[in-house]
Every structure is written in C-alpha cells, then in structure tokens.
Design an enzyme around this catalytic site. Sequence first.
Site, short mmCIF file in Angstrom:
data_model
loop_
_atom_site.label_atom_id
_atom_site.label_comp_id
_atom_site.label_asym_id
_atom_site.label_seq_id
_atom_site.Cartn_x
_atom_site.Cartn_y
_atom_site.Cartn_z
N TYR A 89 0.79 -1.23 0.00
CA TYR A 89 0.00 0.00 0.00
C TYR A 89 0.83 1.28 0.00
CZ TYR A 89 -3.72 -3.26 0.93
OH TYR A 89 -4.59 -4.30 0.80
N PRO A 102 -11.12 -0.62 -1.38
CA PRO A 102 -12.29 -1.48 -1.63
C PRO A 102 -13.56 -0.79 -1.13
CG PRO A 102 -11.13 -2.24 0.31
CD PRO A 102 -10.38 -1.03 -0.18
N HIS A 328 -7.45 0.84 2.30
CA HIS A 328 -7.14 -0.56 2.57
C HIS A 328 -5.97 -0.74 3.54
CE1 HIS A 328 -7.70 -4.71 1.89
NE2 HIS A 328 -8.00 -4.68 0.62
N SER A 444 -6.20 -15.02 4.33
CA SER A 444 -6.03 -14.39 5.62
C SER A 444 -4.99 -15.13 6.47
CB SER A 444 -7.38 -14.40 6.34
OG SER A 444 -7.21 -13.99 7.67
N SER A 544 -10.44 -12.08 -4.79
CA SER A 544 -10.61 -12.14 -3.35
C SER A 544 -12.02 -12.58 -3.01
CB SER A 544 -10.35 -10.75 -2.77
OG SER A 544 -10.42 -10.79 -1.38
N GLN A 545 -12.11 -13.48 -2.04
CA GLN A 545 -13.43 -13.86 -1.55
C GLN A 545 -13.82 -12.91 -0.43
OE1 GLN A 545 -15.46 -16.93 1.38
NE2 GLN A 545 -14.30 -18.05 -0.16
N1 COA Z 1 -16.52 -30.73 1.05
C1 COA Z 1 -17.57 -30.13 1.62
N2 COA Z 1 -17.53 -28.91 2.21
C2 COA Z 1 -16.34 -28.26 2.14
C3 COA Z 1 -15.20 -28.82 1.53
C4 COA Z 1 -15.33 -30.13 0.96
N3 COA Z 1 -14.31 -30.73 0.38
N4 COA Z 1 -14.19 -27.96 1.64
C5 COA Z 1 -14.67 -26.88 2.30
N5 COA Z 1 -15.97 -27.07 2.61
C6 COA Z 1 -16.85 -26.16 3.36
C7 COA Z 1 -16.12 -25.55 4.54
O1 COA Z 1 -16.22 -26.40 5.66
C8 COA Z 1 -16.86 -24.25 4.74
O2 COA Z 1 -18.06 -24.51 5.42
P1 COA Z 1 -18.86 -23.33 6.20
O3 COA Z 1 -19.56 -22.55 5.14
O4 COA Z 1 -19.79 -24.08 7.07
O5 COA Z 1 -17.85 -22.54 6.95
C9 COA Z 1 -17.21 -23.83 3.33
O6 COA Z 1 -17.16 -25.04 2.55
C10 COA Z 1 -16.27 -22.81 2.76
O7 COA Z 1 -14.94 -23.31 2.74
P2 COA Z 1 -13.96 -23.02 1.52
O8 COA Z 1 -14.74 -22.66 0.32
O9 COA Z 1 -12.99 -24.13 1.39
O10 COA Z 1 -13.19 -21.71 1.83
P3 COA Z 1 -12.93 -20.85 3.10
O11 COA Z 1 -14.19 -20.35 3.65
O12 COA Z 1 -12.02 -21.61 3.99
O13 COA Z 1 -12.16 -19.65 2.42
C11 COA Z 1 -10.25 -18.36 1.93
C12 COA Z 1 -10.88 -19.75 1.86
C13 COA Z 1 -8.87 -18.43 1.32
C14 COA Z 1 -11.09 -17.38 1.12
C15 COA Z 1 -10.20 -17.92 3.42
O14 COA Z 1 -9.35 -18.80 4.13
C16 COA Z 1 -9.65 -16.55 3.59
O15 COA Z 1 -8.46 -16.34 3.74
N6 COA Z 1 -10.53 -15.55 3.62
C17 COA Z 1 -10.15 -14.16 3.73
C18 COA Z 1 -9.96 -13.56 2.38
C19 COA Z 1 -9.71 -12.10 2.51
O16 COA Z 1 -8.83 -11.67 3.19
N7 COA Z 1 -10.53 -11.32 1.83
C20 COA Z 1 -10.53 -9.91 1.94
C21 COA Z 1 -9.38 -9.32 1.30
S1 COA Z 1 -9.52 -7.57 1.37
#
Ligand code: COA
Length: 633
Positions: A89, A102, A328, A444, A544-545
Amino acid sequence: MPIMEKETGRATVGQALPKVPLPPLKQTLDTYLKCVQHLVKEEQFKKTKAIAEKFGAPGGVGEVLQKKLLERRDKTTNWIYDYWLEDMYLNNRLALPVNSSPVMVFPKQTFRDQKDALRFAARLVRGVLDYKALIDARALPVDFARGQLAGTPLCMEQYYRIFNSYRYPGLKTDTLKVQMKAASSAPEHIIVACKNQFFVLDVVANSKQLNETEILSQLEKIMKMSENAEERLPPLGVLTSDGRTEWAQARDALTKDQTNRDSLALMESCMCVLCLDEPCGLEARDTTRAVLMLHGGGREKNGANRWYDKSMQFVVGMDGVCGVVCDHSPFEGIVMVQLSEYLMKYITGSPCKMARASSIRDPPPPKRLLWKCNPHIQGLLAASGDRLQRLVDNLDMDVLNFNVYGKDLIKKLKMSPDAFIQVALQLAFYKCNKRLVSTYESASIRRFQDGRVDNIRSATPEALAFVMSMTDERGTFTDSEQMKRLRDAINAQTNYTIAAITGMAIDNHLLGLLRIAKEFNMEKPEIFSDETYSSSNQFILSTSQVTTTVEMFCCYGPVVPNGYGACYNPQSDHIIFCVSSFWENTGTSSAVFVKALNESLLEIRDLCNRSSAAATKPAASGQGASLPYKSGK
Ligand code: COA
C-alpha cells in the site's frame, strides 16, 4: 499484540496468538519454481531455475538472508508486517479510488424524501458510535476461523485501527498513522461531506453523545449550510482522489496557510467521514452502484464529495445509493464487512431510537471547514479533477449475480467452494486469453499475531491441465479425464489455501528476503531482478473472496492496467462476482470475462452432473443424483 481469553471470547489478557512462521527457504524456492514454470517461456524458466538454485545453495545468499529474517522474526511481533504494508500500500503511488480502496455496496435504499435519507444517515452515525464504543471498551467478540481449519481464534488488531487511522500522502511513500490514545482523549467528531463542502459534526455535547434525533437535526443544519452558494468553497476533496505523489505535493501547497492547516488537522483527526451524496440520475443497478461507490461518479457527480485518506467513509446518497469506502492500508475487507453488517442490522433491525422532544438538546451548529485557495491550488484542483475523470471513464465494471447455484451445491460435490470458484475463474480467463497468468487470491493469516494476508497463487499447473482439457477443440478428453483434472485442480488449490492460511505461502517470504537484503545494504539478489520475478508479481488476475451474511457486496478495481479485479461473494444458492478492468486496455473486457465465467460455472456443473450420473447409473435412475438444472444469466 492480540491477546485473548477463550472463555469470554473477548480481547483481553490471556493466551497470545503465535507469530507468523517463516517457511523453510528450500520449500519456498521449490514452490516458486512450481508456480511459475507453466507461466513463463521454457528458456526463461531454465534461467530462473538456475538463479533460484544458486540463491538457495548451501552457503548462498539465500541462507544469509533467511538467517537475518529468523532474527527479525525473534525481535518483532510480525516479521513481515512493515515490509508488506509498505510494498502493498504505502509505496504504491496510484490514486486510492478504483486502484486500491475497496468498497461495500449496500442494497439500494428507498428514501421518500431528503429527510428520510438524513434519518437513515443519522441512524448510521448512531450505529457507528455504538460500534466504536465496543471497540474502545475492547469488547468486540473475538473472530474464529471458518471454512478451512475452522475454529482457531483470529487476530483482532485490525478492528482497533478502524476509527483512529489516517493515511498521509507522501512524495515517495505514504505514512499510516494510528492514534492509540486512551479512548477518553480520542477526538469525538466526524466529518460530513455535502456538496463537496466539509463540516465538523461533534458527536459529544456537554460530555454526552448525541442521540439519533440530535444527529438528525445537525445533519439537517449541514444540508442547509451546504446549500448556501455564497459560502461555498472549492471542492478540496478531489485532491485526495489523485495519485499519492500529486496529492502530497498539493498538500504541501495547502499547508502553507494556517486556515488550511487547521482544517486538515480536523480532517485528519476525525473518526470517519460521512458523505451525503447528491442524486446521480442513474439507474441504480448493481454495476452502477458499484462504480459510484468506487469513484463517486467523477467531478460532475460526487467524486469530490470524498476524503480518501480517511480509513472509513460512509456514503448515503439522496437517491438511495449507499455503501462504505475504505482505505485498505489499516485493515482487510473482512473488517469492513463486519462493520457494514453491524450497521445494516442496526439500521434495519432495531426500533427507531428517536428521542422524546423533551430530552433533545440543541448542540451548537456544525462548523464548515475553511480553505484558502490561491491560483496555484485552483490549478491543482482542476488537474486532479481531470485525472479523476480519466479514471472514472476508464473503469469497466460488470457485476454478475450468478444464481444457478451457490456453495451448497459445491459442498454436496465434496469440494471446497472457494477452490471451485477459483478454478472456474481460471477457466474463464483461459477461455478469453488461451493462457493462464499470475493470479492473486488473498488468504487471511489472522491466525497469527498482527496477521494480514498472503497470496494463494491460483494459476496452478493442475488448473492449467484442467482448463486445457475443458477447452480442447478436438474433444479428446473424456468426462472422467476432465473430472480427474478438475479434482486435481481443486485439491491443488485447496492445499495451497491451507499452506497460505497457516503462514506457508511464498509471496510474503520472497518479499521479506528482498527487503532484508536492502535493509542490510546488500546487492539486490539476482532472483529478484530476474524477469520471472517481476512478471510473477504482475497480478493480471487479482481475486478475493469477501463473503457477507447480510445482503450487500464488496468490490475493487484491477491492480494492473491490463488486468482484472474479481471479487466474489459466495452464498448458499448464488454467487455475486464483481469483475473490473480498464477500457483503455484493449485486451480486457469485463463483459467478455463475465460471459466466460458464467459459461465456465455452467460447464463445470454439467461435467459434475454427467460424472455423478455415470457413477450412479447401475443403481435405479431417478434418485435425484443429478444436480439442479437452471439456465445461467
Ligand atoms: N466438502 C464439503 N464442504 C467443504 C469442503 C469439501 N471438500 N471444503 C470446504 N468445505 C466447506 C467448509 O467447511 C466451509 O463450510 P462453512 O460454510 O460451514 O464454513 C465452506 O465449505 C467454505 O470453505 P472453503 O470454500 O474451502 O473456503 P474458506 O471459507 O475456507 O475460504 C479463503 C478460503 C482463502 C477465502 C479464506 O481462508 C480466507 O483467507 N478468507 C479471507 C480472504 C480475505 O482476506 N478477503 C478480503 C481481502 S480484502
């Protein structure tokens, strides 16, 4: 340092989070080579491999730097934090709107009239004050990780920067100042922007915070004052939308005058900015609301009704276009989501908090910030306005509400929804460009002290193998071969995700090695002047999610001129994608990308359907094994 107590879930004395780990050097170098091999030419890769091997050899420069990083890790709370903040940044000279800040886009509000809009704004301010009180009391419940490796406590430090940070523009690098004063001595005012004028709204009168009715009455006064054409001052906010060096130069010119210095001091010490926007006269579709939040619609609309240095700006448009704009540098999107959701629930969920007439005080009227502008500054304002307009005209944005399926269906397939979406994004990119490119997905690392993010490099070799099988024109791949490649791609993505969130990704580590060499005045190691390193840091696809539990979505712009920003919000039965690019680049088109993405999501679903139908064929048909069928966008 984030310290937490498990029983109460509050940030208090207790067990400290671990420090961000430092991955082994060899592991990072091996992963780096794996990440770039299929993205660069063979000859180039050979060169890169030789350079990386030399760097990592026993007794080589890499070992020396790794040792220094280990020492840094011992001495600091978070060895990468400052390096990362500067690189990501503060050193970036691009304008904050579109390129960096954002935004959250709220559902379109329906206001009967201006008073109704101000009522919404007053309620929002009250919600902000309540949220700030939770922060000041350190009473926010600790977040726990969800999704992959769920259940671990997360660092809360980012929340403590929401209302007390300010990003000062600098000629070479910006400075993020965070006031960590005792809550009692913190300033108690917000700045209200209205018709490009700025007003100081003190939220405390006679040692007591204003209630909703009093805030409303102050906002009405501000509205009235802003309408007085004779007192209207130049639109100073537009300067903050400019490139950071240009804004720093303009700020230097402004500070020559005491009046300007006083106004800047009030601006820089406020809790947040509330932007009361003029109606734009545009149809309030998702895409339109997204661009209006990203840049305010330019000079002729609300582009100057902003102050981009301030971490939190809340936008309330008289036409119901509302949302949040963030700098950000102090925090990630997750913090913006949590606060936005709190506010939306506060506004829509709680009963009206209008006080009885007898309990209403009449606080002194808000003050207008005054500016002295000589012809030189007038010229700078015009130039900043032109540059903002160019940014506005350049932004190509497309919001896709993909409503055929969402993460529930992906979970039923026993796949990670996030990995699935990332693979679909790769397929979409490949359909458009017949190649994959360096991709950024934010991961994250809040499991660690002061953790921010690292990068999941989603353009994996396995993703390339999958997208090639899906787009092979000769049709040589069977469903089961494609399905195997899909599973491999999703597993590779999931494994990278787990590595990244546990502090084992490569981007922060490589940056750390580069920066520590500089810190010790060592020659820049060849691995960092190598063409592969610079191309691998050009994130043509920046993703990004950002998930929400309340109806709203986040978006941002591309990070390179020839790239895409792709922010997505997976919900149980639909996924919102915000795709951005620049019109000036002829090689990108958000509409084309969105179309390819829509197709990709349908094709992957169809592939899974056919595979699961084939797998269940011997059993009686009609068991509902196939997945729901609906046509796409
Ligand atoms: N079978 C069935 N369910 C599964 C699965 C599988 N093989 N793998 C994952 N899931 C489920 C998880 O248990 C989770 O369930 P929940 O909704 O009950 O919590 C859900 O699916 C989502 O998991 P997944 O899609 O694997 O991703 P995540 O939520 O762990 O997200 C990242 C991954 C990288 C996005 C997250 O770790 C992260 O870092 N998020 C922050 C991003 C960020 O910083 N964004 C802002 C930037 S400004």
